[in-house]
Design a protein around this motif. Structure first.
Motif, PDB file in Angstrom:
ATOM      1  N   UNK A  44       0.838  -1.201   0.000  1.00  0.00           N
ATOM      2  CA  UNK A  44       0.000   0.000   0.000  1.00  0.00           C
ATOM      3  C   UNK A  44       0.878   1.259   0.000  1.00  0.00           C
ATOM      4  N   UNK A  45       1.893   1.289   0.859  1.00  0.00           N
ATOM      5  CA  UNK A  45       2.755   2.481   0.918  1.00  0.00           C
ATOM      6  C   UNK A  45       3.501   2.673  -0.395  1.00  0.00           C
ATOM      7  N   UNK A  46       3.951   1.553  -0.997  1.00  0.00           N
ATOM      8  CA  UNK A  46       4.664   1.631  -2.272  1.00  0.00           C
ATOM      9  C   UNK A  46       3.737   2.143  -3.379  1.00  0.00           C
ATOM     10  N   UNK A  47       2.512   1.644  -3.410  1.00  0.00           N
ATOM     11  CA  UNK A  47       1.557   2.072  -4.437  1.00  0.00           C
ATOM     12  C   UNK A  47       1.301   3.572  -4.356  1.00  0.00           C
ATOM     13  N   UNK A  48       1.065   4.060  -3.141  1.00  0.00           N
ATOM     14  CA  UNK A  48       0.768   5.485  -2.970  1.00  0.00           C
ATOM     15  C   UNK A  48       1.993   6.328  -3.317  1.00  0.00           C
ATOM     16  N   UNK A  49       3.152   5.883  -2.897  1.00  0.00           N
ATOM     17  CA  UNK A  49       4.379   6.622  -3.219  1.00  0.00           C
ATOM     18  C   UNK A  49       4.551   6.756  -4.735  1.00  0.00           C
ATOM     19  N   UNK A  50       4.239   5.685  -5.451  1.00  0.00           N
ATOM     20  CA  UNK A  50       4.404   5.696  -6.904  1.00  0.00           C
ATOM     21  C   UNK A  50       3.506   6.731  -7.587  1.00  0.00           C
ATOM     22  N   UNK A  51       2.379   7.079  -6.943  1.00  0.00           N
ATOM     23  CA  UNK A  51       1.466   8.063  -7.539  1.00  0.00           C
ATOM     24  C   UNK A  51       2.163   9.410  -7.757  1.00  0.00           C
ATOM     25  N   UNK A  52       3.192   9.687  -6.963  1.00  0.00           N
ATOM     26  CA  UNK A  52       3.807  11.017  -6.980  1.00  0.00           C
ATOM     27  C   UNK A  52       5.193  11.027  -7.636  1.00  0.00           C
ATOM     28  N   UNK A  53       5.548   9.919  -8.293  1.00  0.00           N
ATOM     29  CA  UNK A  53       6.891   9.821  -8.879  1.00  0.00           C
ATOM     30  C   UNK A  53       7.191  10.963  -9.852  1.00  0.00           C
ATOM     31  N   UNK A  54       6.232  11.309 -10.674  1.00  0.00           N
ATOM     32  CA  UNK A  54       6.459  12.324 -11.707  1.00  0.00           C
ATOM     33  C   UNK A  54       5.699  13.618 -11.439  1.00  0.00           C
ATOM     34  N   UNK A  55       5.270  13.806 -10.193  1.00  0.00           N
ATOM     35  CA  UNK A  55       4.502  15.020  -9.866  1.00  0.00           C
ATOM     36  C   UNK A  55       5.438  16.224  -9.876  1.00  0.00           C
ATOM     37  N   UNK A  56       5.012  17.333 -10.494  1.00  0.00           N
ATOM     38  CA  UNK A  56       5.914  18.480 -10.634  1.00  0.00           C
ATOM     39  C   UNK A  56       6.216  19.216  -9.334  1.00  0.00           C
ATOM     40  N   UNK A  57       5.349  19.143  -8.332  1.00  0.00           N
ATOM     41  CA  UNK A  57       5.550  19.962  -7.133  1.00  0.00           C
ATOM     42  C   UNK A  57       5.526  19.174  -5.821  1.00  0.00           C
ATOM     43  N   UNK A  58       5.240  17.885  -5.865  1.00  0.00           N
ATOM     44  CA  UNK A  58       5.153  17.103  -4.634  1.00  0.00           C
ATOM     45  C   UNK A  58       6.104  15.925  -4.712  1.00  0.00           C
ATOM     46  N   UNK A  59       6.820  15.703  -3.626  1.00  0.00           N
ATOM     47  CA  UNK A  59       7.661  14.507  -3.543  1.00  0.00           C
ATOM     48  C   UNK A  59       7.388  13.791  -2.225  1.00  0.00           C
ATOM     49  N   UNK A  60       7.544  12.491  -2.233  1.00  0.00           N
ATOM     50  CA  UNK A  60       7.412  11.684  -1.024  1.00  0.00           C
ATOM     51  C   UNK A  60       8.754  11.707  -0.303  1.00  0.00           C
ATOM     52  N   UNK A  61       8.744  12.161   0.946  1.00  0.00           N
ATOM     53  CA  UNK A  61       9.999  12.265   1.695  1.00  0.00           C
ATOM     54  C   UNK A  61      10.209  11.118   2.667  1.00  0.00           C
ATOM     55  N   UNK A  62       9.195  10.265   2.830  1.00  0.00           N
ATOM     56  CA  UNK A  62       9.368   9.136   3.723  1.00  0.00           C
ATOM     57  C   UNK A  62       8.093   8.345   3.857  1.00  0.00           C
ATOM     58  N   UNK A  63       8.174   7.169   4.452  1.00  0.00           N
ATOM     59  CA  UNK A  63       6.993   6.355   4.735  1.00  0.00           C
ATOM     60  C   UNK A  63       7.158   5.739   6.115  1.00  0.00           C
ATOM     61  N   UNK A  64       6.040   5.344   6.687  1.00  0.00           N
ATOM     62  CA  UNK A  64       6.045   4.805   8.051  1.00  0.00           C
ATOM     63  C   UNK A  64       5.173   3.570   8.116  1.00  0.00           C
TER      64      UNK A  64
END
Length: 366
Positions: free
Chosen positions: A1-21
């Motif tokens: 689940x965390x990997x799937x959600x992180x992948x949503x933002x891989x190519x986003x121009x203004x948002x990056x994933x900085x970590x997961x828990x």
């Protein structure tokens, strides 16, 4: 689940994933280290669940939180508690606790994260609650952000909002038959709790409510508000006859309309008419339906929410009858979209902080 959600933002121009828990306790540590601007949070997690994690985050290092929730009754109830505790919004998982088909909600989740970045945290914290928790966090941050100082739990003083007046008050009669219609979206469950719980049981008007929510969540919202309020609150059912002192919440997936039944009025639920501006239920469609009847004066309220739903319906109400229009002020809105669109019609009579909306309504209803 965390990997799937992180992948949503891989190519986003203004948002990056900085970590997961992995759980709520881990999330508290990661948020302190990484200082994200937005967090996504699952309700169901080991060690510390999402409800407790939201409470602790909002107490110690407040940040906008978007919940992921299952559509079960327990999931819906937990989501409402999380929002009472400070979460800004939620996404319904498409297929239960472990939803490997999260791509179905990718666009909606990305959009809600983009919106959450701009939410004033002071408004998320203003309603402190003490409801007990009943039961995977992922911090997100816009790229190239600058570090921010912690936000203290003190609501900043704000200048009073001007009252927009179009002289409706001059022809308003407190003795005529009344109906109250309310529309809201993002941030609405907490705003509704603030308003509906302050309306007395003796109110001489029925209340119709459209809250943008998916099917499965509006019933839990109605039940929760009913437990906390003096008036009766229920999820609207097709054929309900309007009663004074009762609030009817449009079910997710259905437009709420009225029809005359003899000397009374009944509720019509419509899931065949398409969504309007992406919404079913739609505030515009409810307002437009109510505008067809001159049997009562209307008090129309538009509160926090993204977009412009309700503005067109307000025009229909004002064109066809006596209407007192109230908009939530920017001071207290989670998202100042729908009230702003209403104010821009120049048809709003009063602008009020959410704390004062119930009092404002009762000035015009016996």
């Amino acid at each position: 689940m965390r990997k799937l959600i992180s992948d949503f933002f891989q190519n986003h121009p203004t948002i990056e994933v900085v970590g997961s828990a992995r759980n709520g306790k881990d999330a508290l540590v990661k948020i302190e280290q990484l200082r994200p601007d937005v967090v996504t949070m699952d309700v169901e997690m080991p060690v510390m669940n999402g409800l407790e994690a939201v409470k602790q985050i909002m107490d110690t290092q407040p940040v906008p939180i978007v919940m992921l929730s299952s559509t079960t009754q327990q999931g819906a109830e937990n989501t409402l508690i999380a929002m009472e505790n400070g979460a800004v919004d939620f996404i319904a998982k498409p297929s239960g606790t472990i939803s490997l088909d999260l791509h179905k909600i990718q666009e909606e989740l990305v959009q809600k994260i983009e919106q959450a970045v701009n939410v004033p945290v002071r408004n998320l914290r203003k309603m402190s609650t003490s409801y007990p928790s009943r039961t995977t966090a992922m911090p997100l941050t816009p790229k190239s952000r600058t570090p921010q100082a912690p936000i203290l739990p003190v609501r900043k003083p704000v200048a009073p909002q001007p009252v927009v007046t179009n002289h409706t008050a001059q022809k308003w009669s407190r003795t005529s038959k009344k109906i109250i219609v309310i529309g809201t979206s993002t941030g609405g469950p907490r705003a509704l709790q603030d308003v509906i719980t302050k309306i007395p049981a003796s109110v001489q008007a029925p209340i119709l409510i459209v809250q943008h929510m998916p099917a499965g969540f509006t019933k839990s919202l109605a039940n929760r508000l009913n437990q906390l309020s003096a008036i009766h609150v229920k999820e609207a059912e097709h054929g309900d006859i309007l009663q004074n002192g009762t609030a009817y919440i449009a079910p997710g997936g259905y437009h709420l309309k009225l029809r005359k039944v003899g000397m009374s009025f009944g509720i019509v639920l419509d899931n065949e008419e398409p969504p309007k501006s992406g919404h079913r239920p739609s505030v515009d469609i409810m307002f437009e339906s109510v505008s067809q009847y001159a049997d009562f004066d209307k008090v129309a309220v538009i509160m926090t929410g993204m977009g412009h739903d309700g503005a067109q319906g307000l025009k229909a109400l004002k064109k066809s009858g006596t209407v007192m229009a109230i908009a939530e002020s920017q001071n207290t809105c989670i998202v100042y979209g729908m009230p702003k669109a209403a104010v821009e019609t120049q048809l709003v009579d009063e602008i009020a902080d959410v704390d004062n909306i119930a009092q404002t309504i009762m000035k015009y209803v016996p």
